[in-house]
Design a protein around this motif. Sequence first.
Motif, PDB file in Angstrom:
ATOM      1  N   VAL A  31     -22.183  25.259  35.779  1.00 57.59           N
ATOM      2  CA  VAL A  31     -22.730  23.903  35.700  1.00 57.59           C
ATOM      3  C   VAL A  31     -22.275  23.228  34.413  1.00 57.59           C
ATOM      4  O   VAL A  31     -21.879  22.053  34.411  1.00 57.59           O
ATOM      5  CB  VAL A  31     -24.268  23.941  35.779  1.00 57.59           C
ATOM      6  CG1 VAL A  31     -24.858  22.559  35.501  1.00 57.59           C
ATOM      7  CG2 VAL A  31     -24.724  24.440  37.142  1.00 57.59           C
ATOM      8  N   HIS A  38     -23.194  17.876  39.202  1.00 61.27           N
ATOM      9  CA  HIS A  38     -24.609  18.100  39.494  1.00 61.27           C
ATOM     10  C   HIS A  38     -25.402  16.875  39.051  1.00 61.27           C
ATOM     11  O   HIS A  38     -25.136  16.317  37.988  1.00 61.27           O
ATOM     12  CB  HIS A  38     -25.112  19.344  38.763  1.00 61.27           C
ATOM     13  CG  HIS A  38     -24.465  20.611  39.219  1.00 61.27           C
ATOM     14  ND1 HIS A  38     -23.185  20.972  38.836  1.00 61.27           N
ATOM     15  CD2 HIS A  38     -24.908  21.591  40.045  1.00 61.27           C
ATOM     16  CE1 HIS A  38     -22.876  22.125  39.403  1.00 61.27           C
ATOM     17  NE2 HIS A  38     -23.891  22.516  40.136  1.00 61.27           N
ATOM     18  N   LEU A  55     -30.505  21.620  40.146  1.00 65.51           N
ATOM     19  CA  LEU A  55     -29.937  22.738  40.890  1.00 65.51           C
ATOM     20  C   LEU A  55     -30.408  22.638  42.333  1.00 65.51           C
ATOM     21  O   LEU A  55     -31.451  22.052  42.625  1.00 65.51           O
ATOM     22  CB  LEU A  55     -30.375  24.068  40.277  1.00 65.51           C
ATOM     23  CG  LEU A  55     -30.048  24.251  38.790  1.00 65.51           C
ATOM     24  CD1 LEU A  55     -30.665  25.542  38.264  1.00 65.51           C
ATOM     25  CD2 LEU A  55     -28.543  24.225  38.546  1.00 65.51           C
ATOM     26  N   GLN A  59     -26.569  26.763  45.875  1.00 69.24           N
ATOM     27  CA  GLN A  59     -26.189  27.754  44.868  1.00 69.24           C
ATOM     28  C   GLN A  59     -26.941  29.053  45.161  1.00 69.24           C
ATOM     29  O   GLN A  59     -28.164  29.110  45.047  1.00 69.24           O
ATOM     30  CB  GLN A  59     -26.514  27.217  43.474  1.00 69.24           C
ATOM     31  CG  GLN A  59     -25.675  25.989  43.121  1.00 69.24           C
ATOM     32  CD  GLN A  59     -26.289  25.148  42.023  1.00 69.24           C
ATOM     33  OE1 GLN A  59     -27.387  24.627  42.168  1.00 69.24           O
ATOM     34  NE2 GLN A  59     -25.577  25.016  40.932  1.00 69.24           N
ATOM     35  N   ALA A  62     -29.610  30.297  42.725  1.00 65.59           N
ATOM     36  CA  ALA A  62     -30.811  29.472  42.694  1.00 65.59           C
ATOM     37  C   ALA A  62     -31.692  29.761  43.894  1.00 65.59           C
ATOM     38  O   ALA A  62     -32.923  29.860  43.774  1.00 65.59           O
ATOM     39  CB  ALA A  62     -30.425  27.996  42.658  1.00 65.59           C
ATOM     40  N   TRP A 106     -34.251  22.763  37.900  1.00 69.71           N
ATOM     41  CA  TRP A 106     -33.209  22.162  37.059  1.00 69.71           C
ATOM     42  C   TRP A 106     -32.896  23.032  35.841  1.00 69.71           C
ATOM     43  O   TRP A 106     -33.709  23.840  35.399  1.00 69.71           O
ATOM     44  CB  TRP A 106     -33.598  20.751  36.625  1.00 69.71           C
ATOM     45  CG  TRP A 106     -34.767  20.625  35.695  1.00 69.71           C
ATOM     46  CD1 TRP A 106     -34.739  20.539  34.333  1.00 69.71           C
ATOM     47  CD2 TRP A 106     -36.155  20.555  36.064  1.00 69.71           C
ATOM     48  NE1 TRP A 106     -36.009  20.419  33.836  1.00 69.71           N
ATOM     49  CE2 TRP A 106     -36.890  20.413  34.865  1.00 69.71           C
ATOM     50  CE3 TRP A 106     -36.835  20.590  37.290  1.00 69.71           C
ATOM     51  CZ2 TRP A 106     -38.283  20.325  34.863  1.00 69.71           C
ATOM     52  CZ3 TRP A 106     -38.216  20.491  37.280  1.00 69.71           C
ATOM     53  CH2 TRP A 106     -38.924  20.353  36.083  1.00 69.71           C
TER      54      TRP A 106
END
Length: 252
Positions: A31, A38, A55, A59, A62, A106
Amino acid sequence: MEVLELFPRYLLKGCLPTALLSNLQVMAAAVLADPDSHPDAAPKLAGQLSLQRELGPQQPAAAELCSTVILPACERWIRHVIDRQPPQGRGPWTPGRYGLQMIDLWLNVQRGGDYNPAHTHGGSFSGVLYLKVPPQIRSDSFDGQLCLHGPEEWHIQSFRTGMAHYVLPRAGDYYVFPAWQPHSVPPFRGEGERWSIAFNVVAVPASGRLAGPAPLQVSEGRGGGPPWTPPTPQSGTNVSLSNARPRPGGFG
């Protein structure tokens, strides 16, 4: 004689599995290498930080974090606290009568001089997990620590000793607390970066599930849920500097 502690607040602490921590660190580095790919989370947040990026479920690290760590941790908090109440006082928070839904996730990158003012979050639960902590953030200083604020100002001269609690961040540790819990992060000095992931989760009674496609949730108050898919985006912020918190927005 004995000394009793009044009015407890509950803070859940855990430690990430080593493999998941490594995967999340790799994700965070990716990131940072391409932050423009993002969405910027800063407009919805109170923090004065160098970088804050949303996020999402695309992903894998995540998605794994949410399904195996965050939502089970919220469930653990509920059962630890609610099961200690009389049955007639538990409201909708009995197994089978609610679900847990992730609404925000996040990445925070804090550098020297950055800070997060005292604030609360929307939703039901919030928390933070740490991916990287510079060595100058230590237990002998408040710099860069997570501060949890009580309802009164901390003032040791008048023996108000329990109104602020500092948590030393360590890579791999995570914390979950009710979204109304005020918290802040003071700045630190020197080089290096402090990486963390923050989140918001909402607990929804069976009769009041969020509109739109359901994101990752703990079905019927226990166990796993369906795959994580973003709900219909809604306007609003996911933090507040006051007690008048707006309804949390969807996972954008």
